[in-house]
Design a protein around this motif. Structure first.
Motif, PDB file in Angstrom:
ATOM      1  N   PRO A   3      -0.969  13.940   1.824  1.00  0.00           N
ATOM      2  CA  PRO A   3      -1.469  13.328   0.595  1.00  0.00           C
ATOM      3  C   PRO A   3      -2.066  14.375  -0.342  1.00  0.00           C
ATOM      4  O   PRO A   3      -2.411  15.490   0.069  1.00  0.00           O
ATOM      5  N   VAL A   4      -2.162  14.027  -1.618  1.00  0.00           N
ATOM      6  CA  VAL A   4      -2.889  14.819  -2.617  1.00  0.00           C
ATOM      7  C   VAL A   4      -3.974  13.913  -3.189  1.00  0.00           C
ATOM      8  O   VAL A   4      -3.984  12.705  -2.932  1.00  0.00           O
ATOM      9  N   PRO A   5      -4.923  14.458  -3.944  1.00  0.00           N
ATOM     10  CA  PRO A   5      -6.030  13.612  -4.420  1.00  0.00           C
ATOM     11  C   PRO A   5      -5.598  12.359  -5.167  1.00  0.00           C
ATOM     12  O   PRO A   5      -6.229  11.309  -5.057  1.00  0.00           O
ATOM     13  N   GLU A   6      -4.486  12.439  -5.915  1.00  0.00           N
ATOM     14  CA  GLU A   6      -4.065  11.295  -6.725  1.00  0.00           C
ATOM     15  C   GLU A   6      -3.224  10.288  -5.953  1.00  0.00           C
ATOM     16  O   GLU A   6      -3.169   9.107  -6.330  1.00  0.00           O
ATOM     17  N   PHE A   7      -2.512  10.737  -4.901  1.00  0.00           N
ATOM     18  CA  PHE A   7      -1.534   9.869  -4.253  1.00  0.00           C
ATOM     19  C   PHE A   7      -1.503  10.081  -2.742  1.00  0.00           C
ATOM     20  O   PHE A   7      -1.541  11.226  -2.269  1.00  0.00           O
ATOM     21  N   THR A   8      -1.354   8.985  -1.996  1.00  0.00           N
ATOM     22  CA  THR A   8      -0.848   9.071  -0.634  1.00  0.00           C
ATOM     23  C   THR A   8       0.671   9.100  -0.715  1.00  0.00           C
ATOM     24  O   THR A   8       1.258   8.665  -1.720  1.00  0.00           O
ATOM     25  N   PRO A   9       1.358   9.584   0.321  1.00  0.00           N
ATOM     26  CA  PRO A   9       2.828   9.567   0.267  1.00  0.00           C
ATOM     27  C   PRO A   9       3.418   8.176   0.030  1.00  0.00           C
ATOM     28  O   PRO A   9       4.335   8.037  -0.798  1.00  0.00           O
ATOM     29  N   PRO A  10       2.925   7.099   0.690  1.00  0.00           N
ATOM     30  CA  PRO A  10       3.501   5.774   0.387  1.00  0.00           C
ATOM     31  C   PRO A  10       3.270   5.339  -1.058  1.00  0.00           C
ATOM     32  O   PRO A  10       4.154   4.723  -1.670  1.00  0.00           O
ATOM     33  N   ALA A  11       2.106   5.658  -1.609  1.00  0.00           N
ATOM     34  CA  ALA A  11       1.842   5.289  -3.007  1.00  0.00           C
ATOM     35  C   ALA A  11       2.754   6.062  -3.951  1.00  0.00           C
ATOM     36  O   ALA A  11       3.235   5.524  -4.957  1.00  0.00           O
ATOM     37  N   TYR A  12       3.007   7.328  -3.625  1.00  0.00           N
ATOM     38  CA  TYR A  12       3.898   8.125  -4.463  1.00  0.00           C
ATOM     39  C   TYR A  12       5.324   7.589  -4.381  1.00  0.00           C
ATOM     40  O   TYR A  12       6.044   7.557  -5.384  1.00  0.00           O
ATOM     41  N   LEU A  13       5.743   7.155  -3.198  1.00  0.00           N
ATOM     42  CA  LEU A  13       7.071   6.561  -3.073  1.00  0.00           C
ATOM     43  C   LEU A  13       7.192   5.321  -3.947  1.00  0.00           C
ATOM     44  O   LEU A  13       8.212   5.138  -4.636  1.00  0.00           O
TER      45      LEU A  13
END
Length: 488
Positions: free
Chosen positions: A343-353
């Motif tokens: 993850p990065v501060p703005e997104f988890t991987p599922p949220a980015y997907l």
């Protein structure tokens, strides 16, 4: 109406225009590679910054090192270096005129004007969008290839360089000899570790003619890593027609999605524009953002591209509306890509997907599947193969990614399933079609591409999976093959 400075006040009121006096701008950045992406991304951020009344000494001087770049120079010079950028929002297009560029170096085979502009003390950043394949990386080793003929030519005649890296070396040498500090070199291409890759290309080119100067470059020149993101379709007649709907006669308009992102290392010894004022993220963790974007978004484009092409989809949103393609994307991403992304501060991987699924499905963008299929020989080793390698190392699933690789091979055979010919769509198209024909009978032939498959070449688990999927694609077709994958 022809686009030019004098026409700005008479434009359709729906068109946003530069909210600053362009006569106050002076160039501080030389940008090489004036394609659509740069004008929809870096130039837009600077346009926003100038509109805040900030950093008017950081305008752009365009540049190019290929003969076709001269055509772009002619087109932009005829309209005072203004660009039409149309954001394709589902609620309707949002056109704006970008005024961040103020000049464009003459394009010369020996790059004299470019070298002179980069050597100018006013130039403090040289930025690049020269495509993923423009960095002379040997995909088999993952490192700079000093034996490439273009680079060897620059090593033999450094005073007459043909490549952008040779031109940068020549300009840095002029600055050093004049007692001037070196400019920062900033890559804006979709390459993992693009700053390091650019440093290796510049220093590696210099090393062929002056090893001591190559060492000086490595010790003294800044090459910040960056991650850039904005879906930007190619310009065709449809994009020019859209510009005409707003009364604009512009031969090179740019269309793009509303979303944009830029993440940068803050490594600019000679200063930089205050881009954080307009949404750019400065961080020491660019690689985390880069991995997320390249694996999930660029890898996702490849997943929908070849499946969509073989299932008859014309645009990315068509592919996302196809139940098999969208389900295939979701399953491969969730099971085979996301487990290897932090993850990065703005997104988890599922949220980015979820974000990129919405971006791919934007019906206004009309990004062509053909564009997404372009140049697989350069994109596969950067966007797909690393996820396969992680899965093989960690014992996680790779079946969907092996199917993606088989779909790419089937596409490169050069015909759709109804027998219609696929027009060449890769710099190595002829070699790829020959290899794909051999692979129909002997799937392992496709995997002999060391430049593509690198460290996973020879892995029996991947080879067996790839061969099984390729055989199925030829015997049952793309639809049945994807259904089989989705059904486990």
């Amino acid at each position: 109406m022809k686009l030019h400075t004098g026409a700005l006040d008479a434009l359709d009121p729906r068109i946003s225009r530069p909210a600053y006096d362009r006569s106050s701008l002076t160039p501080g950045i030389v940008h090489v590679g004036l394609g659509n992406f740069h004008r929809a991304h870096q130039a837009v951020y600077l346009d926003d910054l100038f509109a805040k009344g900030l950093d008017h000494d950081w305008a752009i001087c365009g540049a190019g090192v290929r003969a076709p770049d001269g055509n772009m120079r002619d087109a932009l010079a005829a309209q005072d270096y203004l660009s039409t950028v149309i954001e394709l929002d589902p609620s309707g297009p949002r056109p704006r005129i970008i005024g961040a560029m103020v000049d464009f170096c003459p394009v010369d085979p020996e790059n004299g004007p470019l070298i002179g502009r980069m050597a100018d003390p006013a130039t403090r950043i040289v930025s690049l969008t020269v495509t993923e394949g423009g960095y002379y990386v040997d995909a088999a080793t993952g490192t700079f290839d000093p034996a490439h003929p273009d680079i060897l030519a620059d090593g033999a005649a450094p005073e007459r360089p043909k490549t952008v890296f040779g031109a940068i070396v020549a300009a840095l040498k002029l600055r050093k000899d004049a007692g001037l500090p070196p400019f920062t070199v900033m890559s804006c291409d979709n390459i993992p570790g693009n700053g390091e890759v650019t440093r290796d290309a510049v220093a590696g080119t210099a090393r062929l003619s002056d090893p001591d100067f190559a060492g000086w470059i490595e010790a003294n020149v800044a090459f910040p890593n960056s991650m850039v993101d904005r879906i930007t379709p190619a310009t065709g007649e449809g994009e020019r027609a859209l510009a005409r709907e707003f009364g604009l006669d512009d031969p090179v308009p740019v269309t793009c999605e509303p979303f944009r992102q830029w993440v940068l290392e803050d490594n600019f010894p000679q200063g930089r524009p205050r881009l954080e004022e307009v949404g750019v993220t400065f961080t020491d963790h660019v690689h985390d953002y880069e991995r997320m974007k390249i694996r999930i978004l660029n890898g996702g484009h490849a997943i929908i591209a070849y499946a969509g092409a073989l299932l008859g989809c014309e645009f990315a949103d068509d592919a996302m509306a196809h139940p098999l393609v969208s389900a295939y994307l979701r399953k491969v991403e969730t099971a085979e890509i996301l487990p290897h992304v932090d993850p990065v501060p703005e997104f988890t991987p599922p949220a980015y997907l979820e974000l990129i699924e919405g971006r791919f499905a934007n019906p206004a963008v009309k990004d062509t599947i053909r564009r997404l299929c372009l140049d697989g020989s350069n994109r596969q080793p950067k966007f797909i193969v690393p996820s396969i390698a992680d899965g093989l190392r960690e014992g996680t699933p790779i079946e969907g990614l092996a199917l993606e690789s088989a779909l790419w091979c089937r596409y490169c055979a050069g015909t759709f399933e109804d027998g219609t010919e696929i027009a060449p769509n890769d710099p190595n198209w002829e070699a790829l079609t020959e290899l794909a024909a051999r692979a129909r009978e002997t799937p392992a032939a496709w995997l002999t591409q060391r430049a593509v498959y690198g460290e996973i070449q020879g892995n029996s688990r991947f080879e067996e999976s790839f061969a099984r999927w390729l055989d199925r694609l030829w015997s049952e077709g793309a639809q049945r093959s994807i259904e089989t994958y989705l059904n486990g």
